[in-house]
Design an enzyme around this catalytic site. Structure first.
Site, mmCIF file in Angstrom:
data_model
loop_
_atom_site.group_PDB
_atom_site.id
_atom_site.type_symbol
_atom_site.label_atom_id
_atom_site.label_comp_id
_atom_site.label_asym_id
_atom_site.label_seq_id
_atom_site.Cartn_x
_atom_site.Cartn_y
_atom_site.Cartn_z
ATOM 1 N N THR A 173 -2.207 -1.898 9.112
ATOM 2 C CA THR A 173 -0.756 -1.441 9.315
ATOM 3 C C THR A 173 -0.625 -0.723 10.617
ATOM 4 O OG1 THR A 173 -0.451 -0.788 6.891
ATOM 5 C CG2 THR A 173 1.018 0.262 8.393
ATOM 6 N N HIS A 210 8.038 -0.106 7.279
ATOM 7 C CA HIS A 210 7.361 1.198 6.376
ATOM 8 C C HIS A 210 8.158 1.727 5.357
ATOM 9 C CE1 HIS A 210 3.155 3.144 6.989
ATOM 10 N NE2 HIS A 210 3.665 3.931 5.993
ATOM 11 N N PRO A 226 0.821 -1.134 -0.034
ATOM 12 C CA PRO A 226 -0.032 0.073 0.100
ATOM 13 C C PRO A 226 0.850 1.247 -0.018
ATOM 14 C CG PRO A 226 -0.072 -0.896 2.344
ATOM 15 C CD PRO A 226 0.661 -2.029 1.216
ATOM 16 N N VAL A 262 13.494 -4.354 -1.403
ATOM 17 C CA VAL A 262 13.588 -5.310 -2.381
ATOM 18 C C VAL A 262 13.806 -4.477 -3.750
ATOM 19 C CG1 VAL A 262 12.254 -7.041 -3.597
ATOM 20 C CG2 VAL A 262 12.097 -6.788 -1.260
ATOM 21 N N GLY A 276 10.399 -3.807 2.035
ATOM 22 C CA GLY A 276 11.505 -2.827 2.299
ATOM 23 C C GLY A 276 12.739 -3.104 1.513
ATOM 24 N N GLY A 330 7.358 -1.330 -2.466
ATOM 25 C CA GLY A 330 6.709 0.095 -2.485
ATOM 26 C C GLY A 330 7.445 0.922 -3.570
HETATM 27 C C1 LIG Z 1 4.673 6.898 -1.403
HETATM 28 C C2 LIG Z 1 4.569 6.039 -0.155
HETATM 29 C C3 LIG Z 1 3.282 6.039 0.538
HETATM 30 C C4 LIG Z 1 3.173 4.851 1.348
HETATM 31 N N1 LIG Z 1 1.976 4.857 1.887
HETATM 32 C C5 LIG Z 1 1.799 3.935 2.940
HETATM 33 C C6 LIG Z 1 0.327 3.742 3.213
HETATM 34 O O1 LIG Z 1 -0.541 4.348 2.940
HETATM 35 N N2 LIG Z 1 0.081 2.476 3.920
HETATM 36 C C7 LIG Z 1 1.130 1.554 4.413
HETATM 37 O O2 LIG Z 1 0.756 0.815 5.277
HETATM 38 N N3 LIG Z 1 2.349 1.875 3.877
HETATM 39 C C8 LIG Z 1 2.631 2.776 2.977
HETATM 40 N N4 LIG Z 1 3.763 3.139 2.577
HETATM 41 C C9 LIG Z 1 4.862 1.910 3.047
HETATM 42 C C10 LIG Z 1 4.843 0.750 1.977
HETATM 43 O O3 LIG Z 1 3.583 -0.015 2.004
HETATM 44 C C11 LIG Z 1 5.995 -0.225 2.170
HETATM 45 O O4 LIG Z 1 6.248 -0.674 3.595
HETATM 46 C C12 LIG Z 1 7.463 0.389 1.737
HETATM 47 O O5 LIG Z 1 7.347 1.270 0.610
HETATM 48 C C13 LIG Z 1 8.350 -0.741 1.221
HETATM 49 O O6 LIG Z 1 9.554 -0.407 1.253
HETATM 50 P P1 LIG Z 1 10.263 -0.150 -0.386
HETATM 51 O O7 LIG Z 1 9.689 1.187 -0.665
HETATM 52 O O8 LIG Z 1 11.808 -0.044 -0.072
HETATM 53 O O9 LIG Z 1 9.851 -1.323 -0.983
HETATM 54 C C14 LIG Z 1 4.135 3.930 1.678
HETATM 55 C C15 LIG Z 1 5.321 3.932 0.889
HETATM 56 C C16 LIG Z 1 5.861 5.044 0.062
HETATM 57 C C17 LIG Z 1 6.970 4.988 -0.742
#
Ligand SMILES: Cc1cc2nc3c(=O)[nH]c(=O)nc-3n(C[C@H](O)[C@H](O)[C@H](O)COP(=O)(O)O)c2cc1C
Length: 391
Positions: free
Chosen positions: A156, A276, A77, A310, A308, A330
């Site tokens: 979350t 996150h 998400p 990957v 996170g 993400g």
């Molecule tokens: C722009 C952005 C917005 C995000 N918003 C949410 C969110 O609304 N809810 C949530 O559970 N995680 C949110 N995340 C965290 C992602 O779900 C995820 O945990 C994280 O991006 C994984 O790491 P990575 O970006 O290195 O793949 C967000 C991440 C990004 C980059």
């Protein structure tokens, strides 16, 4: 330019969207140590290839809650994605479905639960909830998600309060975006993005339209952050969510054996080991370092996921070798979206699929069940150090 990898996609995204938007996506909390460590810690493992094992046919599919996904990569998400591309979360959801995997829609999306469901194929969506203070609000969101065919619920839990994202503070990032003098030059360099933004209207929280009526957008942001958010939430709230949601339930944000045990006691079906993306509490472990502790504690009582850092197919192999059922991504897909909408996300998934496929062939594993601890070993210090890519 054709992107070859995540670094290329990130760079191409940087050229498409204004700095304030790019920093919102790319940035992390405080000194961004955890953000960098998420990527770097994958390099503390090496692969142990086996040869001459007939890898002429390779199957990348995995079973998640009884359902087959065509590749072990799920879209995590991410909120407010119309800031990346005018199609927002819908563009990403459609690309996920084309690859036979699922898209997780955040409750903080900029395209509503209903609009994403209307544009994405049935069965391809999960819904992510933050535990709001107002239980009626939680129930309403869950009912909307259920009515629209979202199959699993991701809760979350690592945002009791908002982390300190210093790039956003410096840039004056707010929802709705308000052009500050320091932003003007950056916006002027991205006329196409600005034209889209002006045409489509301000990026906001599409699922809370009712809260918006009669309020200025800035007040809505405040309302969502301070009134709905619930630092008082406890495991009882998770138990309660378990009692009102009958599909698969995944907790997202767990980093310790203790929390994993509590989550299992609450009856979750899945746990996503997550920090996150380094956006909340800096100084917590990289997720790949926390994964073994959670896998051991859960001992098969729930399906384990990780998100996170990957970035490569070999990262996916490492995560699965350590006990994850699938990974979530993400930034890779969010930058793909910024680069070229649905087609950009499609491209990112294609690159990852190809890298996973090559890694399977070259490690001598033809299917995902063959990926276990025997595939990896701790890296030497020198090798781990060699793996750190300068940003
Ligand atoms: C722009 C952005 C917005 C995000 N918003 C949410 C969110 O609304 N809810 C949530 O559970 N995680 C949110 N995340 C965290 C992602 O779900 C995820 O945990 C994280 O991006 C994984 O790491 P990575 O970006 O290195 O793949 C967000 C991440 C990004 C980059």
């Amino acid at each position: 330019v054709e992107p070859r990898n995540f670094a290329d996609v990130r760079e191409l995204a940087r050229r498409r969207i204004p700095k304030v938007a790019w920093d919102f996506i790319d940035g992390g909390a405080d000194d961004e140590v955890t953000l960098r460590a998420n990527e770097a810690a994958f390099r503390s493992w090496v692969l142990r290839p086996r040869h001459l094992r007939d890898v002429s046919k390779r199957d990348l599919s995995v079973t998640v809650f009884g359902r087959r996904l065509e590749l072990p990569v799920i879209l995590s998400p991410a909120g407010l994605l119309r800031i990346a591309h005018r199609t927002g979360e819908l563009g990403a959801a459609r690309a996920a479905a084309r690859h036979g995997t699922v898209y997780t829609l955040t409750s903080n999306s900029s395209v509503s639960i209903e609009d994403v469901a209307a544009g994405a194929p049935p069965g391809s969506l999960w819904f992510q909830l933050y535990i709001w203070r107002d239980r009626g609000r939680n129930v309403e969101l869950l009912e909307r998600a259920r009515a629209q065919g979202y199959t699993a619920l991701v809760v979350t839990v690592d945002v009791a309060v908002a982390g300190k994202k210093e790039r956003d503070i410096k840039n004056g990032f707010k929802i709705p975006l308000k052009a500050t003098p320091s932003m003007v030059l950056g916006l002027a360099r991205r006329p196409r993005w600005v034209a889209d933004y002006l045409r489509e209207g301000p990026v906001s929280f599409a699922n809370f339209d009712d809260l918006a009526t009669g309020r200025r957008p800035a007040e809505l942001f405040k309302q969502i952050n301070q009134i709905l958010a619930h630092p008082g939430a406890t495991w009882r709230d998770l138990e309660w969510l378990r009692s009102v949601w009958d599909g698969p339930l995944i907790i997202k944000g767990t980093l310790t054996a203790e929390d994993a045990e509590q989550a299992v006691q609450c009856g979750v079906d899945g746990i996503s080991v997550s920090n996150h993306g380094g956006r909340q509490l800096d100084g917590v472990p990289a997720t790949i370092d926390a994964l073994p502790e959670v896998v051991d504690a859960v001992a098969g009582r729930a399906e384990i996921f990780i998100d996170g850092g990957v970035r490569r197919g070999i990262d996916v192999i490492t995560a699965l070798a350590l006990g994850a059922r699938a990974v979530l991504i993400g930034r890779p897909y969010v930058f793909g979206l910024a680069m070229d909408g649905e087609a950009g996300v499609h491209r990112v998934l294609e690159m990852l699929r190809h890298e996973i496929d090559v890694a399977m062939a070259l490690t001598g594993r033809a299917s995902m069940d063959e990926i276990d601890r025997s595939c990896i070993a701790p890296a030497s210090r020198a090798q781990a150090a060699a793996g750190v890519i300068p940003r």
